[in-house]
Write a protein that holds these residues in place. Structure first.
Motif, PDB file in Angstrom:
ATOM      1  N   PHE A  31     -31.191  14.678 -45.518  1.00  0.00           N
ATOM      2  CA  PHE A  31     -32.634  14.441 -45.608  1.00  0.00           C
ATOM      3  C   PHE A  31     -33.200  14.882 -46.945  1.00  0.00           C
ATOM      4  CE2 PHE A  31     -32.447  18.777 -44.206  1.00  0.00           C
ATOM      5  CZ  PHE A  31     -33.588  19.393 -44.684  1.00  0.00           C
ATOM      6  N   MET A  32     -32.535  15.764 -47.668  1.00  0.00           N
ATOM      7  CA  MET A  32     -33.041  16.203 -48.961  1.00  0.00           C
ATOM      8  C   MET A  32     -33.072  15.042 -49.944  1.00  0.00           C
ATOM      9  SD  MET A  32     -34.012  19.172 -48.371  1.00  0.00           S
ATOM     10  CE  MET A  32     -34.455  19.730 -49.983  1.00  0.00           C
ATOM     11  N   LEU A  38     -38.781   8.859 -50.571  1.00  0.00           N
ATOM     12  CA  LEU A  38     -39.834   8.763 -49.568  1.00  0.00           C
ATOM     13  C   LEU A  38     -40.899   9.835 -49.694  1.00  0.00           C
ATOM     14  CD1 LEU A  38     -37.466   8.155 -46.549  1.00  0.00           C
ATOM     15  CD2 LEU A  38     -38.818   6.448 -47.733  1.00  0.00           C
ATOM     16  N   GLY A  39     -40.764  10.718 -50.671  1.00  0.00           N
ATOM     17  CA  GLY A  39     -41.650  11.863 -50.805  1.00  0.00           C
ATOM     18  C   GLY A  39     -43.127  11.562 -50.765  1.00  0.00           C
ATOM     19  N   GLU A  40     -43.536  10.427 -51.302  1.00  0.00           N
ATOM     20  CA  GLU A  40     -44.964  10.117 -51.293  1.00  0.00           C
ATOM     21  C   GLU A  40     -45.440   9.576 -49.941  1.00  0.00           C
ATOM     22  OE1 GLU A  40     -46.092   6.233 -53.410  1.00  0.00           O
ATOM     23  OE2 GLU A  40     -44.159   6.763 -54.313  1.00  0.00           O
ATOM     24  N   PHE A  41     -44.522   9.216 -49.051  1.00  0.00           N
ATOM     25  CA  PHE A  41     -44.891   8.659 -47.758  1.00  0.00           C
ATOM     26  C   PHE A  41     -44.638   9.626 -46.606  1.00  0.00           C
ATOM     27  CE2 PHE A  41     -43.345   5.141 -50.445  1.00  0.00           C
ATOM     28  CZ  PHE A  41     -44.566   4.524 -50.664  1.00  0.00           C
ATOM     29  N   LEU A  42     -43.550  10.392 -46.687  1.00  0.00           N
ATOM     30  CA  LEU A  42     -43.157  11.329 -45.634  1.00  0.00           C
ATOM     31  C   LEU A  42     -42.683  12.623 -46.269  1.00  0.00           C
ATOM     32  CD1 LEU A  42     -40.868   9.003 -43.473  1.00  0.00           C
ATOM     33  CD2 LEU A  42     -43.212   9.640 -42.962  1.00  0.00           C
ATOM     34  N   PHE A  43     -42.895  13.722 -45.567  1.00  0.00           N
ATOM     35  CA  PHE A  43     -42.290  14.973 -46.008  1.00  0.00           C
ATOM     36  C   PHE A  43     -40.809  14.888 -45.672  1.00  0.00           C
ATOM     37  CE2 PHE A  43     -46.679  16.362 -44.925  1.00  0.00           C
ATOM     38  CZ  PHE A  43     -47.084  16.705 -46.216  1.00  0.00           C
ATOM     39  N   PRO A  44     -39.930  15.199 -46.608  1.00  0.00           N
ATOM     40  CA  PRO A  44     -38.497  15.009 -46.368  1.00  0.00           C
ATOM     41  C   PRO A  44     -37.965  15.668 -45.098  1.00  0.00           C
ATOM     42  CG  PRO A  44     -38.886  15.471 -48.661  1.00  0.00           C
ATOM     43  CD  PRO A  44     -40.206  15.644 -47.959  1.00  0.00           C
ATOM     44  N   LYS A  45     -38.377  16.888 -44.811  1.00  0.00           N
ATOM     45  CA  LYS A  45     -37.779  17.548 -43.646  1.00  0.00           C
ATOM     46  C   LYS A  45     -38.285  16.997 -42.317  1.00  0.00           C
ATOM     47  CE  LYS A  45     -40.702  21.634 -43.178  1.00  0.00           C
ATOM     48  NZ  LYS A  45     -40.665  23.081 -43.184  1.00  0.00           N
ATOM     49  N   GLU A  46     -39.330  16.182 -42.337  1.00  0.00           N
ATOM     50  CA  GLU A  46     -39.851  15.610 -41.095  1.00  0.00           C
ATOM     51  C   GLU A  46     -39.285  14.221 -40.820  1.00  0.00           C
ATOM     52  OE1 GLU A  46     -43.856  13.099 -41.961  1.00  0.00           O
ATOM     53  OE2 GLU A  46     -44.068  15.251 -42.118  1.00  0.00           O
ATOM     54  N   ILE A  73     -39.231  -4.436 -20.895  1.00  0.00           N
ATOM     55  CA  ILE A  73     -38.380  -3.299 -20.563  1.00  0.00           C
ATOM     56  C   ILE A  73     -38.546  -2.310 -21.712  1.00  0.00           C
ATOM     57  CG2 ILE A  73     -36.036  -2.477 -20.116  1.00  0.00           C
ATOM     58  CD1 ILE A  73     -37.022  -4.443 -17.966  1.00  0.00           C
ATOM     59  N   LYS A  74     -39.066  -1.150 -21.414  1.00  0.00           N
ATOM     60  CA  LYS A  74     -39.294  -0.139 -22.453  1.00  0.00           C
ATOM     61  C   LYS A  74     -37.959   0.341 -23.015  1.00  0.00           C
ATOM     62  CE  LYS A  74     -43.824   0.524 -21.806  1.00  0.00           C
ATOM     63  NZ  LYS A  74     -44.803   0.163 -22.777  1.00  0.00           N
ATOM     64  N   ILE A  75     -37.964   0.580 -24.311  1.00  0.00           N
ATOM     65  CA  ILE A  75     -36.824   1.208 -24.980  1.00  0.00           C
ATOM     66  C   ILE A  75     -37.370   2.462 -25.650  1.00  0.00           C
ATOM     67  CG2 ILE A  75     -35.079   1.019 -26.799  1.00  0.00           C
ATOM     68  CD1 ILE A  75     -35.095  -2.033 -26.311  1.00  0.00           C
ATOM     69  N   PHE A  76     -36.763   3.584 -25.342  1.00  0.00           N
ATOM     70  CA  PHE A  76     -37.154   4.849 -25.941  1.00  0.00           C
ATOM     71  C   PHE A  76     -36.063   5.288 -26.914  1.00  0.00           C
ATOM     72  CE2 PHE A  76     -39.156   4.831 -21.737  1.00  0.00           C
ATOM     73  CZ  PHE A  76     -40.476   5.058 -22.081  1.00  0.00           C
ATOM     74  N   VAL A  77     -36.466   5.720 -28.096  1.00  0.00           N
ATOM     75  CA  VAL A  77     -35.529   6.265 -29.066  1.00  0.00           C
ATOM     76  C   VAL A  77     -35.737   7.778 -29.072  1.00  0.00           C
ATOM     77  CG1 VAL A  77     -34.741   6.275 -31.466  1.00  0.00           C
ATOM     78  CG2 VAL A  77     -35.611   4.153 -30.449  1.00  0.00           C
ATOM     79  N   VAL A  78     -34.641   8.506 -28.873  1.00  0.00           N
ATOM     80  CA  VAL A  78     -34.670   9.968 -28.817  1.00  0.00           C
ATOM     81  C   VAL A  78     -33.895  10.506 -30.008  1.00  0.00           C
ATOM     82  CG1 VAL A  78     -33.939  11.998 -27.487  1.00  0.00           C
ATOM     83  CG2 VAL A  78     -34.786   9.963 -26.296  1.00  0.00           C
ATOM     84  N   TRP A  79     -34.500  11.461 -30.709  1.00  0.00           N
ATOM     85  CA  TRP A  79     -33.828  12.117 -31.830  1.00  0.00           C
ATOM     86  C   TRP A  79     -33.644  13.597 -31.524  1.00  0.00           C
ATOM     87  CZ3 TRP A  79     -37.701   8.498 -32.981  1.00  0.00           C
ATOM     88  CH2 TRP A  79     -37.342   7.463 -33.851  1.00  0.00           C
ATOM     89  N   LYS A  80     -32.428  14.083 -31.642  1.00  0.00           N
ATOM     90  CA  LYS A  80     -32.165  15.528 -31.630  1.00  0.00           C
ATOM     91  C   LYS A  80     -32.161  15.931 -33.092  1.00  0.00           C
ATOM     92  CE  LYS A  80     -29.699  19.403 -29.939  1.00  0.00           C
ATOM     93  NZ  LYS A  80     -30.404  20.339 -30.732  1.00  0.00           N
ATOM     94  N   PHE A  81     -33.121  16.737 -33.454  1.00  0.00           N
ATOM     95  CA  PHE A  81     -33.341  17.143 -34.843  1.00  0.00           C
ATOM     96  C   PHE A  81     -32.589  18.450 -35.064  1.00  0.00           C
ATOM     97  CE2 PHE A  81     -35.908  18.530 -38.485  1.00  0.00           C
ATOM     98  CZ  PHE A  81     -36.073  17.347 -39.163  1.00  0.00           C
ATOM     99  N   ASP A  82     -31.340  18.342 -35.478  1.00  0.00           N
ATOM    100  CA  ASP A  82     -30.470  19.511 -35.602  1.00  0.00           C
ATOM    101  C   ASP A  82     -30.161  19.801 -37.068  1.00  0.00           C
ATOM    102  OD1 ASP A  82     -29.243  21.585 -34.337  1.00  0.00           O
ATOM    103  OD2 ASP A  82     -27.396  20.504 -33.889  1.00  0.00           O
ATOM    104  N   ARG A  83     -31.203  19.735 -37.874  1.00  0.00           N
ATOM    105  CA  ARG A  83     -31.047  19.987 -39.305  1.00  0.00           C
ATOM    106  C   ARG A  83     -31.324  21.454 -39.597  1.00  0.00           C
ATOM    107  NH1 ARG A  83     -34.027  14.486 -41.277  1.00  0.00           N
ATOM    108  NH2 ARG A  83     -32.178  13.191 -41.242  1.00  0.00           N
ATOM    109  N   PRO A  84     -30.847  21.924 -40.745  1.00  0.00           N
ATOM    110  CA  PRO A  84     -30.984  23.357 -41.060  1.00  0.00           C
ATOM    111  C   PRO A  84     -32.374  23.749 -41.573  1.00  0.00           C
ATOM    112  CG  PRO A  84     -29.844  22.224 -42.821  1.00  0.00           C
ATOM    113  CD  PRO A  84     -30.070  21.205 -41.740  1.00  0.00           C
TER     114      PRO A  84
END
Length: 159
Positions: A31-32, A38-46, A73-84
C-alpha cells in the motif's frame, strides 16, 4: 464470477440464493506504493484493493443474476485489513457491490493503478498475473459486525 468465496442459500425457501460474499486479504507493505499514484485521492494506508478484472466480473455476475433470477442478488465484498498499521491494522470491513459500482463509475480512472509486472507474474514466458488494480477507501465501507444483520434483512425466513 465462477465460484464466489461464500454463497448464502435460504434452504427453507426452495434453496434460493440470498447473496454472494467475496473475501479479500490485504497484507504487507504494497500500500505504500499507492501513495505515489493515489495520494491525492486516497490516504495510502486506507486503501482497499481489488483486481480490476475481478471487480468487473462481479459487476457482470450481478447483471447475469438479475437476468437469471429476475431479482438482484446482493454481492458483498469483505476485506480483512491485515496491514502493519498500528492504528487500523487487523480490522475487517465490507461493502455491497452496488455501492462499490457507484464509486467506480464516479471516480473512474483516478483510482485505477497498474502495478509493474514482476517475475512471479509470468509462467513459461506468458503473463498470468493481474497487475490492474482498483482502489476503494476504508472510509467507504461498513464494519464487519453489520454484515450478518444486512444478510438477515435479505432473508425474512432466517429471522
Amino acid at each position: 464470477m465462477k465460484e464466489p468465496d461464500i454463497m448464502v442459500i435460504d434452504v427453507s425457501h426452495q434453496k434460493s440464493l440470498v447473496c454472494r460474499i467475496e473475501a479479500k486479504l490485504l497484507q504487507g507493505y504494497a500500500f505504500m506504493k499507492a501513495a505515489e499514484k493515489l495520494g491525492e485521492f486516497l490516504f495510502p494506508k486506507e486503501t482497499l484493493v481489488v483486481d480490476e478484472p475481478k471487480l468487473l466480473s462481479y459487476f457482470k455476475c450481478q447483471k447475469e443474476d438479475l437476468d437469471k433470477f429476475g431479482r438482484e442478488i446482493k454481492i458483498f465484498v469483505v476485506w480483512k485489513f491485515d496491514r502493519p498499521c498500528h492504528d487500523i491494522g487487523g480490522i475487517t470491513v465490507f461493502q455491497e457491490l452496488s455501492e462499490l459500482k457507484k464509486i467506480y463509475m464516479e471516480h473512474g480512472k483516478k483510482r485505477k493503478f497498474t502495478r509493474q509486472a514482476t517475475g512471479s507474474d509470468y509462467v513459461n514466458g506468458q503473463k498470468i498475473g493481474i497487475t490492474e488494480k482498483y482502489h476503494f477507501s476504508l472510509r467507504e465501507c461498513r464494519p464487519i459486525e453489520e454484515l450478518v444483520p444486512k444478510i438477515l434483512e435479505l432473508t425474512p425466513s432466517l429471522d
